[in-house]
Design a protein around this motif. Structure first.
Motif, PDB file in Angstrom:
ATOM      1  N   UNK A 404       0.862  -1.188   0.000  1.00 46.21           N
ATOM      2  CA  UNK A 404       0.000   0.000   0.000  1.00 46.21           C
ATOM      3  C   UNK A 404       0.894   1.233   0.000  1.00 46.21           C
ATOM      4  N   UNK A 405       0.670   2.109  -0.946  1.00 43.68           N
ATOM      5  CA  UNK A 405       1.468   3.331  -1.082  1.00 43.68           C
ATOM      6  C   UNK A 405       0.579   4.523  -0.781  1.00 43.68           C
ATOM      7  N   UNK A 406       1.044   5.375   0.123  1.00 47.32           N
ATOM      8  CA  UNK A 406       0.312   6.586   0.479  1.00 47.32           C
ATOM      9  C   UNK A 406       1.163   7.790   0.125  1.00 47.32           C
ATOM     10  N   UNK A 407       0.608   8.724  -0.612  1.00 44.23           N
ATOM     11  CA  UNK A 407       1.327   9.924  -1.024  1.00 44.23           C
ATOM     12  C   UNK A 407       0.451  11.124  -0.693  1.00 44.23           C
ATOM     13  N   UNK A 408       1.064  12.189  -0.153  1.00 42.97           N
ATOM     14  CA  UNK A 408       0.268  13.315   0.333  1.00 42.97           C
ATOM     15  C   UNK A 408       1.093  14.595   0.352  1.00 42.97           C
ATOM     16  N   UNK A 409       0.394  15.707   0.431  1.00 47.77           N
ATOM     17  CA  UNK A 409       1.030  17.003   0.615  1.00 47.77           C
ATOM     18  C   UNK A 409       0.018  17.975   1.190  1.00 47.77           C
ATOM     19  N   UNK A 410       0.515  19.069   1.773  1.00 50.94           N
ATOM     20  CA  UNK A 410      -0.326  20.179   2.228  1.00 50.94           C
ATOM     21  C   UNK A 410       0.268  21.473   1.699  1.00 50.94           C
ATOM     22  N   UNK A 411      -0.594  22.400   1.308  1.00 52.32           N
ATOM     23  CA  UNK A 411      -0.106  23.663   0.748  1.00 52.32           C
ATOM     24  C   UNK A 411      -1.173  24.730   0.920  1.00 52.32           C
ATOM     25  N   UNK A 412      -0.763  25.967   0.717  1.00 54.20           N
ATOM     26  CA  UNK A 412      -1.666  27.100   0.860  1.00 54.20           C
ATOM     27  C   UNK A 412      -2.263  27.477  -0.480  1.00 54.20           C
ATOM     28  N   UNK A 413      -3.566  27.779  -0.468  1.00 55.12           N
ATOM     29  CA  UNK A 413      -4.271  28.295  -1.637  1.00 55.12           C
ATOM     30  C   UNK A 413      -4.849  29.667  -1.290  1.00 55.12           C
ATOM     31  N   UNK A 414      -4.801  30.588  -2.232  1.00 53.17           N
ATOM     32  CA  UNK A 414      -5.360  31.915  -2.005  1.00 53.17           C
ATOM     33  C   UNK A 414      -6.851  31.944  -2.345  1.00 53.17           C
ATOM     34  N   UNK A 415      -7.569  30.968  -1.823  1.00 51.66           N
ATOM     35  CA  UNK A 415      -9.002  30.820  -2.076  1.00 51.66           C
ATOM     36  C   UNK A 415      -9.672  30.475  -0.747  1.00 51.66           C
TER      37      UNK A 415
END
Length: 575
Positions: A404-415
């Motif tokens: 099982x492969x888990x890939x993720x990220x968090x980032x800022x959106x100007x919305x």
């Protein structure tokens, strides 16, 4: 599946999943027991942990050396009296904090919440703290110094030599919940139930010692246990908040009223090094004539924010991430789900609701970080903020077998968060962000409500590929709470879907939850205001060609990077 088949299926679904509107019924469920909810949740068990003080419960995690030392110490007779006196004093403090408003609590009109008046708190309770310390000193007997020294040594090795600067975060909320008091109390005393109820907040939990299981005949009055827990916000970039605390349950003199209080143990184990100290926190639960409960929730912590990444500084250091409103609205949502399971006469809806609950838990288990962080950067150029982790499933029937492969990220959106969420949860928009559904026709085939908000619902999303290829289906759940917005989903094959609609068991469906969390970047502004968002994206997949989770081929690494980067690009181009 041909067009005639999909039309027939759509008709059956619309009959089966009639859209429900309005709030939950005001009548009390016939058997409103949280344990019933847990028992129907497929491969999750709900064994009690309050019966044997000599057998602390560890929920599926390795026991660390520090935890083992803590377990030995809290079960030593020299510490039991001290923990009990600490819990009793904490219960008295929490009662005052729950029953008093101004001047102890100040209403913040901008944030629409109550915050603690710290000078007034110190004036009222500092003398209580010093008296408690003197009582503990007089009652205590000789401590095992070698254990205390070893605990301090291990804590310093784990946490380094950093001397944290603690800041106060405190909040108070009151809500009417569709559940009677004793069943809410049971959901706290059985910490495995507690971790399932709050799976979007509680990452891990273990019982280090049981001082008391309460009175006879299952009455939890007087139950006292020492617990270790990790709390999380849905992002792999933000380290979990680890706490050690005593949890005490008290039946009040007022009829049908209970108190559940948590308090951390630094006053008893001063060498314990933590990033969060739990001042007396918890719930005052008052039964109402309707069978419902009035719950007053207090969150009061002293926290070291030095570990928080810049992206989450405003969200966490404001106290917004773990405030009382988040806890109590999560509990309210779980009460509504339980009522839906108990009162709905459609076996098909029940099966879909149980499966969506598993999808949500799969997502929350995957998205969290931990003190033993298994995430690592994806080894590609410009992939520094994309994280990946792998595991190998051998015998869990609830998940696909293999790597099982888990890939993720968090980032800022100007919305604004609400705009991002409205875009993501609509089934008709799926082709605008899902690479695998690009250039396909997508729609919400059917849905049913799970909460008070119109967007809180379980949906069946159909994807129609071009050139009359086979339809694909996704079971999706979306919901909002006081701190953010969530949308999780998993693919469901045609045969499994047919079985579920006939009331078949969802335990036979192997799933991995993927999805999105949208949080306000600046919580001082309303979640639906003009501020930006913190978007977390997570995908879980299996690769049948991999024989080991230890190595990811370069081609697969590139695919994972393109999956995250491509999804983000499509979202940014559409919202």
């Amino acid at each position: 599946m041909d067009t005639q088949h999909i039309s027939s299926l759509e008709l059956n679904l619309n009959l089966e999943l009639q859209v429900q509107t309005g709030s939950a019924s005001a009548s009390e469920p016939s058997t409103p027991i949280f344990k019933s909810s847990v028992q129907t949740n497929d491969h999750y068990s709900s064994s009690s942990n309050t019966g044997n003080a000599q057998s602390p419960l560890f929920l599926g995690r390795e026991i660390r050396a520090t935890d083992l030392l803590m377990q030995v110490m809290v079960n030593a007779e020299s510490y039991k009296t001290r923990i009990y006196n600490l819990a009793v004093a904490a219960a008295e403090e929490l009662t005052q904090k729950a029953c008093t408003l101004e001047p102890l609590w100040i209403f913040d009109e901008e944030k629409e919440t109550r915050t603690l008046n710290v000078p007034e708190y110190k004036r009222r309770f500092e003398s209580l703290d010093s008296t408690l310390e003197e009582v503990i000193r007089l009652l205590s007997v000789r401590e095992p110094p070698e254990l205390s020294s070893e605990l301090s040594k291990n804590a310093k090795l784990i946490n380094g030599l950093h001397e944290p600067t603690f800041k106060t975060e405190a909040s108070r909320e009151t809500e009417i919940l569709p559940m009677n008091p004793i069943n809410i109390v049971d959901g706290f005393i059985d910490v495995e139930q507690w971790s399932l109820l709050f799976c979007d907040i509680v990452s891990e939990v273990s019982v280090l010692g049981v001082m008391s299981s309460g009175e006879e005949l299952g009455n939890p009055n007087g139950a006292l246990q020492v617990v270790k827990a990790q709390l999380h916000v849905a992002s792999p970039l933000l380290k979990t908040r680890e706490i050690y605390f005593a949890r005490y349950c008290k039946q009040m003199t007022v009829a049908n009223t209970w108190l559940v209080v948590d308090v951390s143990l630094e006053s008893i184990f001063p060498n314990m090094v933590t990033q969060s100290k739990r001042k007396p926190s918890g719930c005052l639960i008052q039964g109402l004539e309707t069978g419902f409960s009035k719950v007053t929730w207090i969150e009061h912590n002293e926290v070291d924010y030095s570990y928080v990444p810049n992206l989450f500084t405003k969200l966490v250091s404001s106290g917004f991430a773990f405030r009382a409103k988040r806890w109590i609205t999560t509990l309210h949502r779980q009460c509504e789900r339980l009522k839906l399971l108990l009162e709905d006469d459609s076996d098909g809806r029940k099966s879909l609701l149980q499966l969506s609950q598993r999808i949500s838990r799969s997502y929350n288990e995957a998205v969290r970080a931990s003190t033993e962080n298994h995430w690592r950067p994806l080894p590609t150029t410009n992939g520094e903020n994309i994280l990946v982790k792998t595991s190998f499933n051998v015998d869990d029937p609830g998940h696909p077998h293999g790597v099982i492969i888990t890939v993720a990220t968090s980032l800022k959106l100007q919305v604004p968060p609400n705009d991002v969420f409205e875009f993501l949860y609509s089934g008709s928009n799926r082709s605008k962000w899902d690479i695998l559904s690009h250039e396909c026709s997508t729609q919400d085939l059917a849905y049913f409500a799970t909460g008070r908000e119109a967007s809180s619902r379980v949906s069946l999303v159909a994807v129609e590929p071009p050139l009359n290829k086979t339809f694909k289906f996704y079971l999706q759940e979306s919901y909002t709470d006081a701190t953010g917005y969530y949308m999780v989903y998993a693919p469901v094959d045609d045969e499994s879907l047919k079985a579920l609609l006939k009331g078949g068991s969802s335990t036979e469906v192997a799933i991995l939850g993927s999805g999105f969390t949208v949080l306000p970047e600046n919580p001082v502004e309303p979640a639906t205001g003009t501020g930006g968002s913190i978007l977390t994206i997570l995908f879980q997949i299996t690769d049948e060609n991999l024989s080991s989770p230890e190595y990811l081929p370069p081609q697969l690494v590139t695919t994972l990077h393109n999956l995250i980067a491509g999804t983000l690009s499509m979202i940014q181009g559409s919202v």
